[in-house]
Motif scaffolding. Structure first.
Motif, PDB file in Angstrom:
ATOM      1  N   LEU A 100     -10.097 -15.011  43.379  1.00 26.62           N
ATOM      2  CA  LEU A 100     -11.538 -14.911  43.556  1.00 26.62           C
ATOM      3  C   LEU A 100     -12.173 -14.646  42.200  1.00 26.62           C
ATOM      4  CD1 LEU A 100     -11.853 -12.697  46.747  1.00 26.62           C
ATOM      5  CD2 LEU A 100     -12.413 -15.100  46.546  1.00 26.62           C
ATOM      6  N   SER A 126     -13.267 -20.479  43.651  1.00 25.25           N
ATOM      7  CA  SER A 126     -12.028 -19.887  43.152  1.00 25.25           C
ATOM      8  C   SER A 126     -11.313 -20.822  42.187  1.00 25.25           C
ATOM      9  CB  SER A 126     -11.099 -19.555  44.325  1.00 25.25           C
ATOM     10  OG  SER A 126     -10.866 -20.729  45.109  1.00 25.25           O
ATOM     11  N   SER A 139     -17.952 -16.921  39.788  1.00 27.30           N
ATOM     12  CA  SER A 139     -18.131 -17.097  41.223  1.00 27.30           C
ATOM     13  C   SER A 139     -19.601 -17.254  41.567  1.00 27.30           C
ATOM     14  CB  SER A 139     -17.606 -15.876  41.982  1.00 27.30           C
ATOM     15  OG  SER A 139     -16.383 -16.134  42.579  1.00 27.30           O
TER      16      SER A 139
END
Length: 249
Positions: free
Chosen positions: A6, A221, A204
């Motif tokens: 992430l 990701s 992100s």
């Protein structure tokens, strides 16, 4: 995540006294006209441990991916659950996550913006149509603007989980998650498109643009993969904006 990383960047932990912040400690709202635009840094205070008399919270950084309208914007779903307040780098609140699509296998969070901000609305291709080899780019707070191509335009389900444990001691979170039964981990599987541009933690939520400059997806990701020589493979996954329901566009 296990199969992917992430891209939320965690900053220094902060200690907040009390199970909830007192009313007098309510964050300030962004001033009228505060710029809100794709590629800006946004911050989220995430509680990571309830110590009884205090809550240990981590300030995480993500990128705002697209401004849909004067009242709505998009970022990555894993950047904040529904109800999460969104702040600027300087700590002024610009909105709240009012919809999180991870449960629908889309790593996208919808932010409802406060009124009166200086929003720069983006051109968005809600069909998210791309072809193999199509040029794509993103602008994130960590790696800036990076460019690449679509490796595979077919959306595939990326099976992944989020570790629910705070990393209070470096490496402790990974150890705990490795021995935790799968059913206790947080399912964050999501549909993604694979590209060749570079992303790193903090990127992100970045808006992915096609060759015409329209937003077609939100960065989710990066794969944890290496080539035959052990070098990291530069790849990024994004969730197509076509997965955002019509009532949230």
């Amino acid at each position: 995540m296990r199969s992917t990383a992430l891209l939320t960047a965690a900053a220094a932990a902060a200690l907040t006294i009390g199970a909830a912040a007192p009313a007098s400690a309510a964050p300030k709202l962004a001033a009228p006209g505060t710029p809100v635009y794709s590629g800006m840094e946004i911050r989220i205070n995430k509680p990571v441990a309830d110590l009884g008399v205090a809550v240990l919270a981590t300030a995480s950084k993500c990128t705002l991916g697209a401004v849909v309208s004067s009242g709505r914007a998009l970022t990555a779903g894993h950047c904040g659950k529904r109800g999460t307040k969104i702040y600027t780098k300087s700590g002024a609140q610009i909105g709240t996550v009012t919809a999180n699509l991870i449960g629908a296998k889309a790593d996208i969070g919808v932010i409802s913006l406060i009124r009166g901000l200086g929003t720069r609305v983006d051109s968005i291709d809600w069909s998210s149509r791309v072809a193999k080899g199509s040029p794509v780019s993103k602008s994130g707070i960590t790696t800036g603007t990076t460019r690449g191509t679509v490796i595979d335009p077919r959306q595939k389900l990326l099976r992944a989980v989020e570790c629910p444990y705070p990393n209070l001691i470096p490496g402790s979170s990974s150890i705990l998650c490795a021995i935790t039964p799968p059913q206790l981990l947080v399912n964050q599987s999501t549909y993604v498109v694979e590209t060749s541009f570079k992303s790193q933690p903090g990127d992100s939520g970045s808006g992915v643009r096609n060759g015409s400059g329209q937003v077609v997806g939100i960065v989710s990701s990066i794969p944890q993969a290496v080539d035959a020589k052990g070098n990291p493979i530069i790849r990024s996954f994004y969730t197509p904006v076509s997965r955002v329901p019509g009532n949230l566009r």
